[in-house]
Design a protein around this motif. Structure first.
Motif, PDB file in Angstrom:
ATOM      1  N   SER A  71      30.900 -60.055  -3.158  1.00 33.61           N
ATOM      2  CA  SER A  71      29.448 -59.912  -3.308  1.00 33.61           C
ATOM      3  C   SER A  71      29.058 -59.946  -4.784  1.00 33.61           C
ATOM      4  O   SER A  71      27.961 -60.382  -5.136  1.00 33.61           O
ATOM      5  CB  SER A  71      28.964 -58.620  -2.657  1.00 33.61           C
ATOM      6  OG  SER A  71      29.561 -57.500  -3.275  1.00 33.61           O
ATOM      7  N   TYR A  72      29.984 -59.525  -5.670  1.00 33.10           N
ATOM      8  CA  TYR A  72      29.713 -59.607  -7.109  1.00 33.10           C
ATOM      9  C   TYR A  72      29.563 -61.078  -7.543  1.00 33.10           C
ATOM     10  O   TYR A  72      28.703 -61.404  -8.346  1.00 33.10           O
ATOM     11  CB  TYR A  72      30.849 -58.949  -7.907  1.00 33.10           C
ATOM     12  CG  TYR A  72      30.815 -57.454  -7.922  1.00 33.10           C
ATOM     13  CD1 TYR A  72      30.258 -56.765  -8.987  1.00 33.10           C
ATOM     14  CD2 TYR A  72      31.339 -56.722  -6.863  1.00 33.10           C
ATOM     15  CE1 TYR A  72      30.227 -55.377  -9.009  1.00 33.10           C
ATOM     16  CE2 TYR A  72      31.310 -55.340  -6.871  1.00 33.10           C
ATOM     17  CZ  TYR A  72      30.756 -54.672  -7.939  1.00 33.10           C
ATOM     18  OH  TYR A  72      30.712 -53.307  -7.956  1.00 33.10           O
ATOM     19  N   TRP A  96      26.186 -62.402  -6.120  1.00 35.47           N
ATOM     20  CA  TRP A  96      25.081 -61.933  -6.956  1.00 35.47           C
ATOM     21  C   TRP A  96      25.099 -62.629  -8.318  1.00 35.47           C
ATOM     22  O   TRP A  96      24.056 -62.999  -8.854  1.00 35.47           O
ATOM     23  CB  TRP A  96      25.142 -60.412  -7.136  1.00 35.47           C
ATOM     24  CG  TRP A  96      24.488 -59.691  -6.003  1.00 35.47           C
ATOM     25  CD1 TRP A  96      25.104 -59.068  -4.959  1.00 35.47           C
ATOM     26  CD2 TRP A  96      23.087 -59.550  -5.771  1.00 35.47           C
ATOM     27  NE1 TRP A  96      24.176 -58.542  -4.104  1.00 35.47           N
ATOM     28  CE2 TRP A  96      22.922 -58.813  -4.575  1.00 35.47           C
ATOM     29  CE3 TRP A  96      21.948 -59.969  -6.450  1.00 35.47           C
ATOM     30  CZ2 TRP A  96      21.683 -58.498  -4.058  1.00 35.47           C
ATOM     31  CZ3 TRP A  96      20.706 -59.642  -5.932  1.00 35.47           C
ATOM     32  CH2 TRP A  96      20.585 -58.919  -4.753  1.00 35.47           C
ATOM     33  N   GLY A  97      26.294 -62.789  -8.862  1.00 35.64           N
ATOM     34  CA  GLY A  97      26.426 -63.481 -10.146  1.00 35.64           C
ATOM     35  C   GLY A  97      25.930 -64.912 -10.065  1.00 35.64           C
ATOM     36  O   GLY A  97      25.279 -65.409 -10.994  1.00 35.64           O
ATOM     37  N   GLY A 129      30.580 -62.228 -12.556  1.00 36.37           N
ATOM     38  CA  GLY A 129      30.524 -61.274 -11.450  1.00 36.37           C
ATOM     39  C   GLY A 129      31.902 -60.934 -10.915  1.00 36.37           C
ATOM     40  O   GLY A 129      32.224 -59.767 -10.669  1.00 36.37           O
ATOM     41  N   GLU A 130      32.729 -61.938 -10.745  1.00 38.85           N
ATOM     42  CA  GLU A 130      34.089 -61.704 -10.242  1.00 38.85           C
ATOM     43  C   GLU A 130      34.946 -60.960 -11.272  1.00 38.85           C
ATOM     44  O   GLU A 130      35.769 -60.122 -10.909  1.00 38.85           O
ATOM     45  CB  GLU A 130      34.751 -63.014  -9.834  1.00 38.85           C
ATOM     46  CG  GLU A 130      34.156 -63.651  -8.604  1.00 38.85           C
ATOM     47  CD  GLU A 130      34.264 -62.791  -7.356  1.00 38.85           C
ATOM     48  OE1 GLU A 130      35.244 -62.044  -7.190  1.00 38.85           O
ATOM     49  OE2 GLU A 130      33.336 -62.858  -6.534  1.00 38.85           O
ATOM     50  N   LEU A 138      34.285 -57.323 -11.160  1.00 39.72           N
ATOM     51  CA  LEU A 138      34.944 -56.670 -10.034  1.00 39.72           C
ATOM     52  C   LEU A 138      36.429 -56.434 -10.313  1.00 39.72           C
ATOM     53  O   LEU A 138      36.956 -55.356 -10.082  1.00 39.72           O
ATOM     54  CB  LEU A 138      34.775 -57.505  -8.769  1.00 39.72           C
ATOM     55  CG  LEU A 138      35.451 -56.963  -7.505  1.00 39.72           C
ATOM     56  CD1 LEU A 138      34.772 -55.677  -7.069  1.00 39.72           C
ATOM     57  CD2 LEU A 138      35.400 -57.999  -6.406  1.00 39.72           C
TER      58      LEU A 138
END
Length: 166
Positions: free
Chosen positions: A80-81, A84-85, A113-114, A117
């Protein structure tokens, strides 16, 4: 008045095709408005079937334009990161005054985003960012095809009724 509406409609169609390649402009939506203008002429008989079907396609592909890059990110192992990114990167990429920001933004957004995480797994982050990029290209290609299809429909309708127009 009919000629003016056709010219404005054609301009909308051409902007729509261009907009399908540039994410700042809603290409398919602008193309549909060009079709709608065509039906305000007196020479082209109103066809609810064509307008309804093309409106449905416009809504469908406008929604898919946002979903495809996110789904591709997830398909390539993104979290989900990353999704969203991708979305945040697309917005920043569109607004940033850099060349090809709308292409670079989603890729970098998914990558960042990844990495937020799991900062140690660079390969997974790169794979998810690649998925985002492929999703963006796929979405743009579909938007382009639909816009060109609408343009072809526009030209066909004008051509079929040209005697009443000119």
């Amino acid at each position: 008045m009919d000629i003016l509406l056709i010219i404005i409609g054609l301009i909308f169609m051409l902007i729509g095709v261009l907009g399908s390649l540039i994410p700042v402009l809603p290409g398919v939506s602008i193309s549909w408005l060009g079709l709608l203008l065509l039906y305000f002429t007196k020479s082209i008989p109103f066809n609810y079937w064509i307008l309804g079907t093309t409106l449905f396609l416009t809504i469908l592909f406008s929604v898919l334009d946002y979903l495809i890059p996110a789904k591709a990110t997830k398909k390539f192992g993104g979290s989900s990161y990353g999704i969203w990114g991708t979305n945040i990167g697309l917005i920043i990429g569109i607004l940033a005054p850099i060349p090809f920001g709308f292409i670079i933004g989603p890729f970098l957004g998914a990558l960042i985003g990844e990495l937020l995480l799991d900062s140690k797994n660079h390969n997974r982050a790169l794979k998810a960012a690649t998925g985002s990029f492929i999703g963006f290209l796929t979405s743009s290609f579909i938007q382009f095809l639909v816009s060109v299809l609408f343009l072809a429909l526009f030209i066909t309708l004008v051509w079929q009724h040209k005697e009443g127009l000119f």
